[in-house]
Design a protein around this motif. Structure first.
Motif, PDB file in Angstrom:
ATOM      1  N   HIS A 159     -66.095 -14.236  38.043  1.00 25.31           N
ATOM      2  CA  HIS A 159     -66.801 -15.649  38.042  1.00 25.31           C
ATOM      3  C   HIS A 159     -67.350 -15.347  36.186  1.00 25.31           C
ATOM      4  CE1 HIS A 159     -69.362 -18.287  39.034  1.00 25.31           C
ATOM      5  NE2 HIS A 159     -69.018 -18.824  40.114  1.00 25.31           N
ATOM      6  N   GLY A 160     -67.675 -16.426  35.785  1.00 27.08           N
ATOM      7  CA  GLY A 160     -67.606 -16.045  34.307  1.00 27.08           C
ATOM      8  C   GLY A 160     -69.355 -17.074  34.434  1.00 27.08           C
ATOM      9  N   THR A 161     -69.505 -17.676  35.160  1.00 30.09           N
ATOM     10  CA  THR A 161     -70.675 -18.938  34.917  1.00 30.09           C
ATOM     11  C   THR A 161     -71.748 -17.785  33.826  1.00 30.09           C
ATOM     12  OG1 THR A 161     -70.603 -19.754  36.935  1.00 30.09           O
ATOM     13  CG2 THR A 161     -72.926 -20.398  35.504  1.00 30.09           C
ATOM     14  N   ASP A 162     -72.260 -16.953  34.483  1.00 30.04           N
ATOM     15  CA  ASP A 162     -73.306 -15.828  34.132  1.00 30.04           C
ATOM     16  C   ASP A 162     -72.570 -14.472  33.356  1.00 30.04           C
ATOM     17  OD1 ASP A 162     -75.030 -13.808  33.336  1.00 30.04           O
ATOM     18  OD2 ASP A 162     -76.238 -14.099  35.052  1.00 30.04           O
ATOM     19  N   PRO A 163     -71.870 -14.280  31.944  1.00 28.27           N
ATOM     20  CA  PRO A 163     -71.309 -13.769  31.289  1.00 28.27           C
ATOM     21  C   PRO A 163     -71.414 -11.525  31.245  1.00 28.27           C
ATOM     22  CG  PRO A 163     -72.375 -15.550  29.362  1.00 28.27           C
ATOM     23  CD  PRO A 163     -73.584 -15.858  30.482  1.00 28.27           C
ATOM     24  N   ALA A 164     -72.834 -11.936  31.875  1.00 29.43           N
ATOM     25  CA  ALA A 164     -72.725 -10.714  31.887  1.00 29.43           C
ATOM     26  C   ALA A 164     -71.903 -10.155  33.833  1.00 29.43           C
ATOM     27  CB  ALA A 164     -74.059 -10.151  32.239  1.00 29.43           C
ATOM     28  N   THR A 165     -72.165 -10.971  34.194  1.00 29.56           N
ATOM     29  CA  THR A 165     -71.181 -10.790  35.230  1.00 29.56           C
ATOM     30  C   THR A 165     -69.503 -10.416  34.882  1.00 29.56           C
ATOM     31  OG1 THR A 165     -71.983 -12.434  36.960  1.00 29.56           O
ATOM     32  CG2 THR A 165     -70.242 -11.890  37.634  1.00 29.56           C
ATOM     33  N   VAL A 166     -69.347 -10.546  34.432  1.00 30.12           N
ATOM     34  CA  VAL A 166     -67.610 -10.123  33.528  1.00 30.12           C
ATOM     35  C   VAL A 166     -67.953  -8.469  33.959  1.00 30.12           C
ATOM     36  CG1 VAL A 166     -65.739 -10.462  32.527  1.00 30.12           C
ATOM     37  CG2 VAL A 166     -67.293 -12.723  33.111  1.00 30.12           C
ATOM     38  N   TYR A 167     -68.366  -8.674  32.480  1.00 26.42           N
ATOM     39  CA  TYR A 167     -68.557  -6.979  32.300  1.00 26.42           C
ATOM     40  C   TYR A 167     -68.663  -6.517  33.223  1.00 26.42           C
ATOM     41  CZ  TYR A 167     -68.333  -8.708  27.799  1.00 26.42           C
ATOM     42  OH  TYR A 167     -67.483  -9.391  26.723  1.00 26.42           O
ATOM     43  N   LEU A 168     -70.189  -6.814  34.406  1.00 25.16           N
ATOM     44  CA  LEU A 168     -70.456  -6.033  35.133  1.00 25.16           C
ATOM     45  C   LEU A 168     -69.489  -5.932  36.474  1.00 25.16           C
ATOM     46  CD1 LEU A 168     -74.453  -7.233  35.206  1.00 25.16           C
ATOM     47  CD2 LEU A 168     -73.352  -5.060  34.456  1.00 25.16           C
ATOM     48  N   ALA A 169     -68.731  -6.775  36.949  1.00 28.72           N
ATOM     49  CA  ALA A 169     -68.259  -6.487  38.494  1.00 28.72           C
ATOM     50  C   ALA A 169     -66.801  -6.133  37.551  1.00 28.72           C
ATOM     51  CB  ALA A 169     -67.337  -8.064  37.870  1.00 28.72           C
ATOM     52  N   VAL A 170     -66.379  -5.785  36.282  1.00 24.66           N
ATOM     53  CA  VAL A 170     -65.330  -4.779  35.955  1.00 24.66           C
ATOM     54  C   VAL A 170     -65.843  -3.592  36.270  1.00 24.66           C
ATOM     55  CG1 VAL A 170     -64.306  -4.380  34.053  1.00 24.66           C
ATOM     56  CG2 VAL A 170     -64.109  -6.822  34.091  1.00 24.66           C
ATOM     57  N   GLY A 171     -66.724  -3.098  35.220  1.00 25.39           N
ATOM     58  CA  GLY A 171     -67.371  -2.084  35.139  1.00 25.39           C
ATOM     59  C   GLY A 171     -67.625  -0.964  36.681  1.00 25.39           C
ATOM     60  N   ALA A 172     -68.032  -1.988  37.362  1.00 24.10           N
ATOM     61  CA  ALA A 172     -67.969  -1.485  38.904  1.00 24.10           C
ATOM     62  C   ALA A 172     -66.673  -1.211  39.550  1.00 24.10           C
ATOM     63  CB  ALA A 172     -68.585  -2.686  39.066  1.00 24.10           C
ATOM     64  N   ARG A 173     -65.737  -1.517  38.999  1.00 26.26           N
ATOM     65  CA  ARG A 173     -64.303  -1.367  39.529  1.00 26.26           C
ATOM     66  C   ARG A 173     -63.681  -0.084  38.816  1.00 26.26           C
ATOM     67  NH1 ARG A 173     -65.895  -6.278  40.981  1.00 26.26           N
ATOM     68  NH2 ARG A 173     -66.374  -6.880  43.218  1.00 26.26           N
ATOM     69  N   LEU A 174     -63.690   0.439  37.286  1.00 25.65           N
ATOM     70  CA  LEU A 174     -63.318   0.713  36.823  1.00 25.65           C
ATOM     71  C   LEU A 174     -62.976   3.084  37.582  1.00 25.65           C
ATOM     72  CD1 LEU A 174     -64.048  -0.567  33.394  1.00 25.65           C
ATOM     73  CD2 LEU A 174     -61.521  -0.958  35.037  1.00 25.65           C
ATOM     74  N   ALA A 175     -62.281   3.023  37.106  1.00 25.70           N
ATOM     75  CA  ALA A 175     -62.503   4.402  37.497  1.00 25.70           C
ATOM     76  C   ALA A 175     -63.836   4.999  36.498  1.00 25.70           C
ATOM     77  CB  ALA A 175     -61.037   5.312  37.671  1.00 25.70           C
ATOM     78  N   ASP A 176     -63.646   5.497  34.818  1.00 23.17           N
ATOM     79  CA  ASP A 176     -63.995   5.340  34.228  1.00 23.17           C
ATOM     80  C   ASP A 176     -64.727   4.240  33.310  1.00 23.17           C
ATOM     81  OD1 ASP A 176     -65.342   6.470  31.752  1.00 23.17           O
ATOM     82  OD2 ASP A 176     -63.500   7.412  31.138  1.00 23.17           O
ATOM     83  N   ALA A 177     -66.126   4.239  33.478  1.00 29.32           N
ATOM     84  CA  ALA A 177     -67.001   2.803  33.307  1.00 29.32           C
ATOM     85  C   ALA A 177     -67.385   3.510  31.437  1.00 29.32           C
ATOM     86  CB  ALA A 177     -67.771   2.020  34.324  1.00 29.32           C
ATOM     87  N   ARG A 178     -67.349   3.803  31.144  1.00 25.03           N
ATOM     88  CA  ARG A 178     -68.185   4.634  29.978  1.00 25.03           C
ATOM     89  C   ARG A 178     -68.701   3.489  28.662  1.00 25.03           C
ATOM     90  NH1 ARG A 178     -66.636  10.667  29.281  1.00 25.03           N
ATOM     91  NH2 ARG A 178     -64.920  10.097  30.055  1.00 25.03           N
ATOM     92  N   GLU A 179     -66.959   2.985  28.156  1.00 25.68           N
ATOM     93  CA  GLU A 179     -66.340   1.838  27.339  1.00 25.68           C
ATOM     94  C   GLU A 179     -66.274   0.370  28.035  1.00 25.68           C
ATOM     95  OE1 GLU A 179     -63.518   3.494  25.356  1.00 25.68           O
ATOM     96  OE2 GLU A 179     -64.946   5.367  24.235  1.00 25.68           O
ATOM     97  N   THR A 180     -66.824  -0.125  29.097  1.00 24.82           N
ATOM     98  CA  THR A 180     -66.624  -1.130  29.735  1.00 24.82           C
ATOM     99  C   THR A 180     -66.623  -1.810  28.769  1.00 24.82           C
ATOM    100  OG1 THR A 180     -66.900  -0.356  31.835  1.00 24.82           O
ATOM    101  CG2 THR A 180     -67.552  -2.837  31.271  1.00 24.82           C
ATOM    102  N   VAL A 181     -67.557  -1.947  27.586  1.00 24.56           N
ATOM    103  CA  VAL A 181     -68.065  -3.374  26.926  1.00 24.56           C
ATOM    104  C   VAL A 181     -67.007  -3.587  26.197  1.00 24.56           C
ATOM    105  CG1 VAL A 181     -69.533  -4.352  25.468  1.00 24.56           C
ATOM    106  CG2 VAL A 181     -70.735  -3.643  27.240  1.00 24.56           C
ATOM    107  N   ALA A 182     -66.983  -2.560  25.605  1.00 26.68           N
ATOM    108  CA  ALA A 182     -65.584  -2.922  24.433  1.00 26.68           C
ATOM    109  C   ALA A 182     -64.400  -2.753  25.142  1.00 26.68           C
ATOM    110  CB  ALA A 182     -65.642  -0.619  23.697  1.00 26.68           C
ATOM    111  N   ARG A 183     -64.317  -2.542  26.188  1.00 29.91           N
ATOM    112  CA  ARG A 183     -62.860  -2.775  27.148  1.00 29.91           C
ATOM    113  C   ARG A 183     -62.330  -3.879  27.082  1.00 29.91           C
ATOM    114  NH1 ARG A 183     -61.149   2.124  30.675  1.00 29.91           N
ATOM    115  NH2 ARG A 183     -59.876   1.404  30.977  1.00 29.91           N
TER     116      ARG A 183
END
Length: 398
Positions: free
Chosen positions: A43-67
């Motif tokens: 869901h992309g209506t709120d831009p932050a949601t994209v990053y937060l949704a991905v970060g919550a599901r990554l095994a290693d979330a440390r570079e979520t924004v850059a990735r």
């Protein structure tokens, strides 16, 4: 499958959710593209949601924004575009043709017809369809030359984009529309432009525009069947009502896609009929261990369907949803929503579990660890959901 449909109860549905939605610990993903592919759409209506949704599901979330930024703006392996229900999503690049053909074509035709009609009526006939064709061609040529551009930059190249027209004269919601804002939205749902890099940080809602990458045309019925199969694999079982809500299609289109995709009927609790993807009707293993997650506002897991009682107690809804039905930040324990979270002005991640009666020390420790993991990768960025909910507001103000 013959005979009576197999029954899939709430416990198995929660197990599927944890594994298919990349939330259970061992199921977490290695890359943003894996997350988007598993969820079908972020869901992309709120831009932050994209990053937060991905970060919550990554095994290693440390570079979520850059990735995520690299996937969106450099590799273009993820694309932000209009999709189901006229809503902005982030899709895997390989799915854009399917989404456009299955959903975008009907929306686009109505959006363009509405713009032409409103523009002519609101300008006394001065702004015609032929005039719009000229402006559109000029704007797209300018965008192609620039690569990416804001609306303000495009109006410098094509000043006619600044033209205004009255809208809904005499109505309580009357106002003045600008050609640029309406036209770019139409071009977006037509799949001709996509949102590019934002002007500010990853939480910014001010985007540049870019010419959409080309994709092959697909027969709409074939595309609907393909999208149905992808979504049921990620989110099934689902009811016909769930599918109609998520896609925004007519009931006849939903039923046609179910038949064409070979979806299999199953029995859900309370005698309700649901559907799973062909070949996916067998039992699934439980996750290896209970799992905790802090999901953002508008996260695709809770927003994927209107029927949520099997993972969300109805008593929690007033605190976690706004009046329009948008979900706020949620706290999950082993397949159920048990509370909500927020970020305070100083950056602290705080959470509350109104449903904590059945949650023990293991859950509390796991949730605290997820909150710390989120705080660590978000860093100094401050996050305020676009659609605020009662519990989020209360926690953020404490």
């Amino acid at each position: 499958m013959t005979g009576r449909p197999r029954h899939i109860g709430a416990a198995e549905r929660r197990a599927r959710l944890g594994l298919r939605q990349r939330l259970a610990g061992a199921a977490r993903a290695a890359a943003p593209e894996e997350v988007a592919d598993s969820l079908v759409a972020l869901h992309g209506t709120d831009p932050a949601t994209v990053y937060l949704a991905v970060g919550a599901r990554l095994a290693d979330a440390r570079e979520t924004v850059a990735r995520v930024e690299r996937a969106l703006y450099e590799d273009r392996s993820l694309v932000r575009m209009h999709g189901m229900r006229h809503t902005v999503f982030v899709f895997p690049a390989g799915l854009t043709a399917v989404v456009h053909a299955s959903t975008g074509l009907d929306i686009a035709a109505k959006a363009r017809a509405g713009l032409v009609k409103d523009m002519a009526a609101g300008s006394g006939g001065r702004l015609t369809e032929e005039w719009l064709d000229e402006v559109e061609a000029s704007a797209l040529a300018a965008l192609a030359r620039r690569g990416e551009a804001t609306v303000n930059e495009l109006t410098g190249d094509e000043p006619r984009l600044k033209e205004q027209f009255a809208y809904a004269a005499g109505k309580s919601y009357e106002g003045v529309h600008t050609v640029s804002s309406r036209l770019m939205r139409v071009l977006g749902v037509e799949g001709r432009v996509v949102r590019g890099r934002p002007l500010g940080s990853w939480t910014s809602s001010q985007f540049r525009w870019a010419v959409a990458p080309p994709h092959p045309p697909l027969p709409p019925a074939e595309a609907r069947a393909g999208l149905m199969d992808r979504w049921l694999t990620a989110c099934g079982p689902a009811t016909e009502a769930d599918l109609k809500w998520w896609t925004g299609w007519k009931v006849t289109d939903v039923r046609g896609a179910l038949a064409a995709s070979g979806a299999v009927a199953v029995s859900l609790d309370d005698g309700v009929t649901g559907y799973v993807a062909a070949g996916d009707e067998g039992p699934v293993d439980e996750p290896d261990a209970p799992w905790a997650a802090l999901l953002p506002a508008l996260d695709p897991t809770p927003m994927s369907r209107p029927d949520r009682d099997w993972f969300l107690e109805p008593a929690l809804r007033p605190a976690l949803f706004d009046r329009s039905g948008n979900v706020g930040p949620t706290v999950w324990w082993d397949g159920r929503v048990v509370g909500g979270w927020a970020q305070r002005p100083d950056g602290e991640i705080v959470w509350r579990l109104p449903a904590a009666g059945g949650v023990g020390r293991e859950a509390l420790d796991a949730i605290a660890a997820e909150a710390e993991r989120l705080r660590a990768w978000v860093g100094g960025t401050r996050i305020t959901p676009r659609f605020r909910t009662p519990l989020e507001r209360e926690l953020a103000a404490e």
